[in-house]
Design a protein around this motif. Structure first.
Motif, PDB file in Angstrom:
ATOM      1  N   UNK A  23       0.842  -1.199   0.000  1.00 41.74           N
ATOM      2  CA  UNK A  23       0.000   0.000   0.000  1.00 41.74           C
ATOM      3  C   UNK A  23       0.880   1.253   0.000  1.00 41.74           C
ATOM      4  N   UNK A  28      -2.752   0.716  -3.621  1.00 40.37           N
ATOM      5  CA  UNK A  28      -3.720   1.049  -2.582  1.00 40.37           C
ATOM      6  C   UNK A  28      -4.821   0.005  -2.463  1.00 40.37           C
ATOM      7  N   UNK A  31      -5.332  -2.610   0.254  1.00 41.45           N
ATOM      8  CA  UNK A  31      -6.037  -2.314   1.504  1.00 41.45           C
ATOM      9  C   UNK A  31      -7.285  -3.186   1.640  1.00 41.45           C
ATOM     10  N   UNK A  64     -11.382   2.918   9.018  1.00 37.75           N
ATOM     11  CA  UNK A  64     -10.516   2.437   7.938  1.00 37.75           C
ATOM     12  C   UNK A  64      -9.811   3.602   7.243  1.00 37.75           C
ATOM     13  N   UNK A  65     -10.552   4.670   7.036  1.00 36.22           N
ATOM     14  CA  UNK A  65      -9.928   5.810   6.369  1.00 36.22           C
ATOM     15  C   UNK A  65      -8.816   6.395   7.255  1.00 36.22           C
ATOM     16  N   UNK A  66      -9.103   6.472   8.550  1.00 34.82           N
ATOM     17  CA  UNK A  66      -8.070   6.974   9.468  1.00 34.82           C
ATOM     18  C   UNK A  66      -6.853   6.065   9.472  1.00 34.82           C
ATOM     19  N   UNK A  68      -5.850   4.137   7.152  1.00 39.69           N
ATOM     20  CA  UNK A  68      -5.134   4.290   5.888  1.00 39.69           C
ATOM     21  C   UNK A  68      -4.228   5.516   5.935  1.00 39.69           C
ATOM     22  N   UNK A  69      -4.762   6.580   6.477  1.00 37.21           N
ATOM     23  CA  UNK A  69      -3.977   7.815   6.516  1.00 37.21           C
ATOM     24  C   UNK A  69      -2.847   7.722   7.528  1.00 37.21           C
ATOM     25  N   UNK A  70      -3.004   6.822   8.490  1.00 32.89           N
ATOM     26  CA  UNK A  70      -1.972   6.704   9.527  1.00 32.89           C
ATOM     27  C   UNK A  70      -1.037   5.533   9.274  1.00 32.89           C
ATOM     28  N   UNK A  71      -1.144   4.939   8.113  1.00 30.46           N
ATOM     29  CA  UNK A  71      -0.340   3.729   7.865  1.00 30.46           C
ATOM     30  C   UNK A  71       1.161   3.977   8.010  1.00 30.46           C
ATOM     31  N   UNK A  72       1.559   5.211   7.788  1.00 35.54           N
ATOM     32  CA  UNK A  72       2.988   5.500   7.946  1.00 35.54           C
ATOM     33  C   UNK A  72       3.451   5.281   9.377  1.00 35.54           C
TER      34      UNK A  72
ATOM     35  N   UNK B  73     -15.093   2.046   1.189  1.00 34.96           N
ATOM     36  CA  UNK B  73     -13.868   2.583   1.793  1.00 34.96           C
ATOM     37  C   UNK B  73     -12.796   2.786   0.729  1.00 34.96           C
ATOM     38  N   UNK B  74     -12.674   1.827  -0.166  1.00 35.60           N
ATOM     39  CA  UNK B  74     -11.655   1.971  -1.218  1.00 35.60           C
ATOM     40  C   UNK B  74     -11.927   3.223  -2.042  1.00 35.60           C
ATOM     41  N   UNK B  77     -10.648   6.195  -0.016  1.00 40.69           N
ATOM     42  CA  UNK B  77      -9.199   6.375   0.094  1.00 40.69           C
ATOM     43  C   UNK B  77      -8.535   6.497  -1.271  1.00 40.69           C
ATOM     44  N   UNK B  79      -8.469   4.368  -3.890  1.00 36.93           N
ATOM     45  CA  UNK B  79      -7.730   3.194  -4.341  1.00 36.93           C
ATOM     46  C   UNK B  79      -7.574   3.187  -5.849  1.00 36.93           C
ATOM     47  N   UNK B  83      -2.668   5.929  -6.050  1.00 36.32           N
ATOM     48  CA  UNK B  83      -1.703   6.842  -5.442  1.00 36.32           C
ATOM     49  C   UNK B  83      -1.088   6.179  -4.221  1.00 36.32           C
ATOM     50  N   UNK B  85       0.097   5.696  -0.292  1.00 40.09           N
ATOM     51  CA  UNK B  85      -0.678   5.739   0.931  1.00 40.09           C
ATOM     52  C   UNK B  85      -0.823   7.178   1.381  1.00 40.09           C
ATOM     53  N   UNK B  86      -2.052   7.526   1.675  1.00 38.96           N
ATOM     54  CA  UNK B  86      -2.267   8.868   2.181  1.00 38.96           C
ATOM     55  C   UNK B  86      -2.596   9.855   1.074  1.00 38.96           C
ATOM     56  N   UNK B  96     -12.129  14.169   7.217  1.00 40.17           N
ATOM     57  CA  UNK B  96     -12.146  13.089   8.184  1.00 40.17           C
ATOM     58  C   UNK B  96     -11.219  13.487   9.310  1.00 40.17           C
ATOM     59  N   UNK B  99      -5.753  11.542  11.974  1.00 35.89           N
ATOM     60  CA  UNK B  99      -5.539  10.200  12.496  1.00 35.89           C
ATOM     61  C   UNK B  99      -5.013  10.204  13.922  1.00 35.89           C
ATOM     62  N   UNK B 102      -4.990   6.954  15.807  1.00 37.86           N
ATOM     63  CA  UNK B 102      -4.055   5.853  15.600  1.00 37.86           C
ATOM     64  C   UNK B 102      -3.134   5.736  16.802  1.00 37.86           C
TER      65      UNK B 102
END
Lengths: 203, 406
Positions: A23, A28, A31, A64-66, A68-72, B73-74, B77, B79, B83, B85-86, B96, B99, B102
């Protein structure tokens, strides 16, 4: 898998970490596989906390969106599930605390997908009436708990999170998790009529 | 057993114990109490049953819902844009919340368990405590091996990663001692497993004797070091599981018998305190109370498992959590009442626990904890000189390492 589109590669054999690397590398749609692995647990947890399908649905999708954005920030040598469930639970807790609709779920309401009401679904085939009644009583007792009690029990029971993870989620010390969880369990027992004093009698 | 507290523990401690969240001395204090206190056991068991029911609540949505959610969801984001991630998400107009939900790197408190996702804390309390990573993996691999040997129980997936460093002590703590000579119906049909819990091993033997399975992998008595190595290549998972078994096997093969056989007075006292659980009132008469090495105590052991609907060899991940908790509770009575003879599995768990504590310098009570675990192992193994000697030796080594007088 039902959730896989035909044009999506089969990634079921990849580890969570490998998926995350894909990802991050731009694939992407990988995911989807992470979602497939976690969405049942996530939905159950969110539904326990929020009690309503509509809320649980929003919560899980937002989570899930959060994520994804925090995957780093995700350490890819660890399992994705517990990390994600803490995001789900925080999102769900925020939702109930923000005063979202809190109508208690009726056990007799039809399932979201038009299926049988919960009171029928909790019956396993072959399960005796007594066991069914017990399960219904437990469900009702759970639904009757305060948001805080229900949430922490959901984190432990549905989320299967450790005390440390629950502490992280709720932003409280682990000792607080211990005591809150004990109070929640006592409340559940009390609601079931299996009354326990706060402390067992001392000998 | 000097640590049996006279008061009931708090509900916090009881539940934390049940959840596998206690470590070190405290865990043993609570465990010792729960074993001998019907009131607390009832509380803990009752809660386990309730939570099992909650957890088994049927799903209220189906696969098609999850499939729709995935596509939704895809879409959010990005998908389809392929692109990074992010990047896709940033293009979304919908705000949204950032994060901040997290989680970050986990903290831990010294008296609590180290974090370890995926382990089965509540499911298998003491395995859970052993279970930070390697030890849990080792236990699971043992189960897998036994399952393969038995050829009928469910095959569990091999843990994705088996850490290597602290594995030795754990693996050898799980190694099979050579001295046990099972009698009874299975006596002529011994199968030597170089890794495995004694009781499970015996159960396997009996099973196989009963079903007449071939003993293709049951050669002569184990020549432990070499034999284990030779057979280690048999299967991939065996290979992994049997890593580092040699030291314990060789150690055991020496058969040192320095441990005196005098009965631990405290254990006797505890035996008197122990009530007999219901599930144990029926089991076979072959295991008379206080039987000694060479008897067939696992009839009773197996009977307890059977009474809870468990097979003689089980994968903790696959059996009913409720049944497991109850069975293990009952099994503790056997251990504590001395009716399980030497409980090799349990002894090994204490040894593994010691290894875990040794490997964790952050544990403030580590040194005391390690010594305590060795003592527990020695006491439990008092009827088995070889195992007991091994535990003694490790205790002494450890005491030398830490500069404590043996």
């Amino acid at each position: 898998m039902a959730s896989e589109r035909p044009d999506r590669p089969d990634r079921t054999t990849l580890s969570d970490g490998e998926l995350v690397r894909l990802i991050r590398g731009g694939e992407v749609d990988a995911f989807a596989e992470l979602m497939r692995r976690t969405q049942r647990a996530a939905y159950r947890l969110a539904r326990r906390i929020t009690r309503r399908h509509e809320d649980a649905d929003d919560v899980v999708q937002d989570a899930y969106v959060k994520a994804f954005r925090a995957l780093d920030r995700f350490e890819s040598d660890r399992p994705f599930g517990p990390w994600f469930l803490t995001i789900v639970s925080r999102t769900a807790l925020t939702r109930i605390r923000d005063g979202a609709r809190r109508a208690a779920e009726s056990l007799d309401a039809p399932g979201y997908d038009g299926g049988a009401p919960l009171s029928e679904r909790v019956a396993d085939p072959g399960q005796d009436a007594e066991a069914l009644e017990r399960r219904l009583r437990i469900e009702q007792a759970m639904a009757s708990l305060s948001d805080d009690h229900r949430a922490i029990l959901a984190l432990r029971v549905e989320g299967d999170l450790s005390y440390a993870q629950i502490a992280e989620t709720l932003n409280v010390p682990v000792g607080t998790v211990m005591s809150r969880l004990a109070r929640a369990r006592e409340a559940l027992l009390a609601a079931l009529g299996e009354v326990r004093t706060m402390e067992p009698p001392r000998s | 057993m000097k640590h049996v507290p006279m008061q009931h523990p708090s509900n916090e401690d009881l539940f934390a114990y049940r959840d596998g969240e206690l470590a070190g001395e405290k865990r043993f204090l609570i465990e010792a109490h729960v074993v001998s206190c019907a009131t607390c056991r009832e509380l803990v068991d009752g809660m386990s049953g309730i939570e099992a029911d909650l957890k088994s609540r049927p799903d209220q949505v189906g696969e098609e819902y999850y499939a729709r959610m995935t596509e939704s969801v895809l879409g959010k984001i990005g998908a389809k844009s392929a692109a990074g991630a992010g990047a896709g998400a940033k293009s979304q107009a919908r705000a949204i919340p950032a994060a901040e939900d997290a989680p970050r790197v986990e903290r831990r408190r010294p008296d609590m368990e180290p974090e370890a996702e995926g382990r089965r804390r509540h499911l298998f309390p003491w395995f859970g405590v052993v279970g930070a990573g390697a030890a849990a993996a080792a236990v699971m691999v043992v189960v897998v091996m036994l399952a393969q040997r038995q050829g009928e129980w469910i095959r569990a997936p091999r843990p994705a990663s088996a850490p290597e460093e602290p594995f030795e002590d754990r693996a050898d703590s799980l190694a099979e001692p050579p001295e046990f000579a099972p009698e009874g119906p299975a006596a002529g049909a011994k199968q030597k497993l170089e890794v495995g819990a004694l009781d499970n091993k015996r159960a396997v033997e009996r099973e196989e004797a009963a079903s007449g399975l071939a003993k293709e992998n049951a050669p002569a008595p184990p020549v432990l070091g070499e034999d284990a190595r030779a057979r280690r290549s048999a299967t991939a998972s065996e290979k992994d599981a049997a890593v580092e078994t040699r030291s314990a096997n060789e150690e055991l093969a020496r058969g040192e018998r320095q441990q005196s056989q005098k009965v631990d007075e405290n254990l006797v006292a505890q035996k008197k305190m122990s009530a007999t659980p219901q599930a144990m009132q029926a089991p076979s008469a072959t295991a008379a109370a206080g039987d000694i090495a060479g008897g067939a105590p696992t009839d009773e052991y197996a009977a307890v498992l059977r009474a809870h609907g468990l097979p003689p060899v089980y994968d903790p991940a696959r059996v009913s959590r409720d049944a497991l908790l109850k069975a293990e509770n009952d099994l503790r009575y056997l251990y504590m009442a001395g009716r399980a003879q030497t409980d090799s599995a349990r002894v090994r768990l204490y040894l593994a626990e010691a290894a875990r504590a040794k490997a964790d310098p952050a544990d403030s009570a580590a040194v005391e904890g390690v010594i305590h675990h060795y003592w527990r192992a020695i006491r439990l193994a008092r009827k088995d000189p070889a195992v007991s000697a091994m535990a003694w030796r490790r205790l002494e080594e450890y005491q030398r390492e830490t500069g404590r007088a043996p």
